[in-house]
Write a protein that holds these residues in place. Structure first.
Motif, PDB file in Angstrom:
ATOM      1  N   UNK A 103     -38.930 -11.893  16.521  1.00  0.00           N
ATOM      2  CA  UNK A 103     -38.341 -10.880  15.843  1.00  0.00           C
ATOM      3  C   UNK A 103     -37.685  -9.863  16.920  1.00  0.00           C
ATOM      4  N   UNK A 104     -38.566  -9.347  17.515  1.00  0.00           N
ATOM      5  CA  UNK A 104     -38.426  -8.169  18.569  1.00  0.00           C
ATOM      6  C   UNK A 104     -37.506  -8.653  19.509  1.00  0.00           C
ATOM      7  N   UNK A 105     -37.837  -9.884  19.970  1.00  0.00           N
ATOM      8  CA  UNK A 105     -37.101 -10.115  21.238  1.00  0.00           C
ATOM      9  C   UNK A 105     -35.635 -10.685  21.144  1.00  0.00           C
ATOM     10  N   UNK A 106     -35.416 -11.112  19.345  1.00  0.00           N
ATOM     11  CA  UNK A 106     -33.996 -11.462  19.086  1.00  0.00           C
ATOM     12  C   UNK A 106     -33.236 -10.138  18.850  1.00  0.00           C
ATOM     13  N   UNK A 107     -34.002  -9.073  18.319  1.00  0.00           N
ATOM     14  CA  UNK A 107     -33.211  -7.955  18.197  1.00  0.00           C
ATOM     15  C   UNK A 107     -32.987  -7.071  19.580  1.00  0.00           C
ATOM     16  N   UNK A 108     -33.937  -7.268  20.516  1.00  0.00           N
ATOM     17  CA  UNK A 108     -33.708  -6.551  21.944  1.00  0.00           C
ATOM     18  C   UNK A 108     -32.405  -7.515  22.407  1.00  0.00           C
ATOM     19  N   UNK A 109     -32.591  -8.709  22.679  1.00  0.00           N
ATOM     20  CA  UNK A 109     -31.445  -9.528  23.226  1.00  0.00           C
ATOM     21  C   UNK A 109     -30.051  -9.275  22.520  1.00  0.00           C
ATOM     22  N   UNK A 110     -30.014  -9.370  21.237  1.00  0.00           N
ATOM     23  CA  UNK A 110     -28.813  -9.221  20.615  1.00  0.00           C
ATOM     24  C   UNK A 110     -28.290  -7.504  20.852  1.00  0.00           C
ATOM     25  N   UNK A 111     -29.288  -6.619  20.910  1.00  0.00           N
ATOM     26  CA  UNK A 111     -28.751  -5.109  21.099  1.00  0.00           C
ATOM     27  C   UNK A 111     -28.126  -5.011  22.561  1.00  0.00           C
ATOM     28  N   UNK A 112     -28.899  -5.814  23.434  1.00  0.00           N
ATOM     29  CA  UNK A 112     -28.494  -5.845  24.887  1.00  0.00           C
ATOM     30  C   UNK A 112     -27.027  -6.431  25.114  1.00  0.00           C
ATOM     31  N   UNK A 113     -26.990  -7.596  24.290  1.00  0.00           N
ATOM     32  CA  UNK A 113     -25.557  -8.281  24.390  1.00  0.00           C
ATOM     33  C   UNK A 113     -24.384  -7.276  23.910  1.00  0.00           C
ATOM     34  N   UNK A 114     -24.713  -6.631  22.786  1.00  0.00           N
ATOM     35  CA  UNK A 114     -23.896  -5.777  22.349  1.00  0.00           C
ATOM     36  C   UNK A 114     -23.423  -4.432  23.356  1.00  0.00           C
ATOM     37  N   UNK A 164     -14.792 -12.236  22.130  1.00  0.00           N
ATOM     38  CA  UNK A 164     -15.732 -11.106  22.451  1.00  0.00           C
ATOM     39  C   UNK A 164     -16.076 -10.301  21.075  1.00  0.00           C
ATOM     40  N   UNK A 165     -15.031 -10.042  20.386  1.00  0.00           N
ATOM     41  CA  UNK A 165     -15.192  -9.253  18.919  1.00  0.00           C
ATOM     42  C   UNK A 165     -16.175  -9.903  18.082  1.00  0.00           C
ATOM     43  N   UNK A 166     -15.756 -11.338  18.275  1.00  0.00           N
ATOM     44  CA  UNK A 166     -16.717 -12.204  17.139  1.00  0.00           C
ATOM     45  C   UNK A 166     -18.084 -12.094  17.714  1.00  0.00           C
ATOM     46  N   UNK A 167     -18.216 -12.078  18.841  1.00  0.00           N
ATOM     47  CA  UNK A 167     -19.828 -12.148  19.682  1.00  0.00           C
ATOM     48  C   UNK A 167     -20.355 -10.781  19.213  1.00  0.00           C
ATOM     49  N   UNK A 168     -19.474  -9.533  19.187  1.00  0.00           N
ATOM     50  CA  UNK A 168     -20.105  -8.320  18.720  1.00  0.00           C
ATOM     51  C   UNK A 168     -20.634  -8.462  17.227  1.00  0.00           C
ATOM     52  N   UNK A 169     -19.682  -8.806  16.415  1.00  0.00           N
ATOM     53  CA  UNK A 169     -20.020  -8.966  14.888  1.00  0.00           C
ATOM     54  C   UNK A 169     -21.141 -10.102  14.644  1.00  0.00           C
ATOM     55  N   UNK A 170     -21.307 -11.031  15.428  1.00  0.00           N
ATOM     56  CA  UNK A 170     -22.636 -12.112  15.372  1.00  0.00           C
ATOM     57  C   UNK A 170     -23.849 -11.188  15.812  1.00  0.00           C
ATOM     58  N   UNK A 171     -23.731 -10.872  16.850  1.00  0.00           N
ATOM     59  CA  UNK A 171     -24.803  -9.854  17.229  1.00  0.00           C
ATOM     60  C   UNK A 171     -25.183  -8.942  16.703  1.00  0.00           C
ATOM     61  N   UNK A 172     -24.128  -8.167  16.062  1.00  0.00           N
ATOM     62  CA  UNK A 172     -24.455  -7.126  14.941  1.00  0.00           C
ATOM     63  C   UNK A 172     -25.248  -7.621  13.819  1.00  0.00           C
ATOM     64  N   UNK A 173     -24.788  -8.770  13.208  1.00  0.00           N
ATOM     65  CA  UNK A 173     -25.601  -9.076  12.160  1.00  0.00           C
ATOM     66  C   UNK A 173     -26.938  -9.498  12.525  1.00  0.00           C
ATOM     67  N   UNK A 174     -27.111 -10.155  13.692  1.00  0.00           N
ATOM     68  CA  UNK A 174     -28.364 -10.447  14.316  1.00  0.00           C
ATOM     69  C   UNK A 174     -29.350  -9.329  14.182  1.00  0.00           C
ATOM     70  N   UNK A 200     -23.357 -10.976  31.619  1.00  0.00           N
ATOM     71  CA  UNK A 200     -24.608 -10.672  31.239  1.00  0.00           C
ATOM     72  C   UNK A 200     -24.792 -10.577  29.598  1.00  0.00           C
ATOM     73  N   UNK A 201     -23.738 -10.239  29.001  1.00  0.00           N
ATOM     74  CA  UNK A 201     -23.450 -10.154  27.551  1.00  0.00           C
ATOM     75  C   UNK A 201     -23.588 -11.461  26.973  1.00  0.00           C
ATOM     76  N   UNK A 202     -22.974 -12.454  27.617  1.00  0.00           N
ATOM     77  CA  UNK A 202     -23.055 -13.674  27.234  1.00  0.00           C
ATOM     78  C   UNK A 202     -24.301 -14.386  27.212  1.00  0.00           C
ATOM     79  N   UNK A 203     -24.848 -14.002  28.439  1.00  0.00           N
ATOM     80  CA  UNK A 203     -26.367 -14.439  28.786  1.00  0.00           C
ATOM     81  C   UNK A 203     -27.287 -14.152  27.827  1.00  0.00           C
ATOM     82  N   UNK A 204     -27.164 -12.874  27.498  1.00  0.00           N
ATOM     83  CA  UNK A 204     -28.231 -12.355  26.553  1.00  0.00           C
ATOM     84  C   UNK A 204     -27.995 -12.721  25.005  1.00  0.00           C
TER      85      UNK A 204
END
Length: 152
Positions: free
Chosen positions: A17-28, A43-53, A126-130
């Protein structure tokens, strides 16, 4: 229910869970600090999906921490069902966001060569990779909770 590494309420579950949160926050953070990301819908959709994550993973990380501190189990069928549905929804959204953003990144910045600022291109990549790394950890959590639900 059986004890599988990565189950809710265990140390490996907390690490996931922490790694999910860190990778999503890094992507954002990489996407938001690059200029002009808002002109691409993917890219806007990625921000929304990672924000929910981030919200989902952070909430479950707090729940895992509480379970570890109090030595409680989070293996009731109702809770596991909630984890399965939430993990699969966020997993699907994250994969869709990462894949669409990767497609746009390759098309515009690789094939069309329309990236004039090299640093901005690296931030998008990098955002996409994260985002993909985040999805991998979500997939592990999703499969673990599905296996738990099936074994109940």
């Amino acid at each position: 229910m059986i004890d599988i590494p990565g189950t809710p309420g265990t140390l490996t579950g907390l690490v996931l869970r922490i790694s999910q949160c860190v990778f999503a926050a890094g992507s954002i953070s990489y996407m938001v600090t690059s200029g002009g990301f808002f002109s691409f819908t993917a890219f806007c959709y990625l921000i929304a999906a990672m924000g929910l994550q981030v919200i989902w993973s952070f909430g479950l990380a707090i729940l895992d921490t509480f379970a570890l501190v109090r030595k409680k189990t989070l293996l009731s069928p109702v809770l596991v069902s909630l984890f399965v549905v939430g993990d699969w929804v966020t997993s699907t959204l994250s994969l869709a966001g990462a894949s669409s953003s990767a497609g746009i990144t390759v098309l515009y910045f690789g094939d069309l060569g329309s990236c004039s600022f090299e640093a901005e291109c690296w931030k998008y990549q990098l955002s996409v990779a994260l985002a993909f790394l985040c999805w991998i950890t979500i997939a592990v959590s999703s499969l673990t909770t599905l296996w738990l639900l099936a074994s109940a």
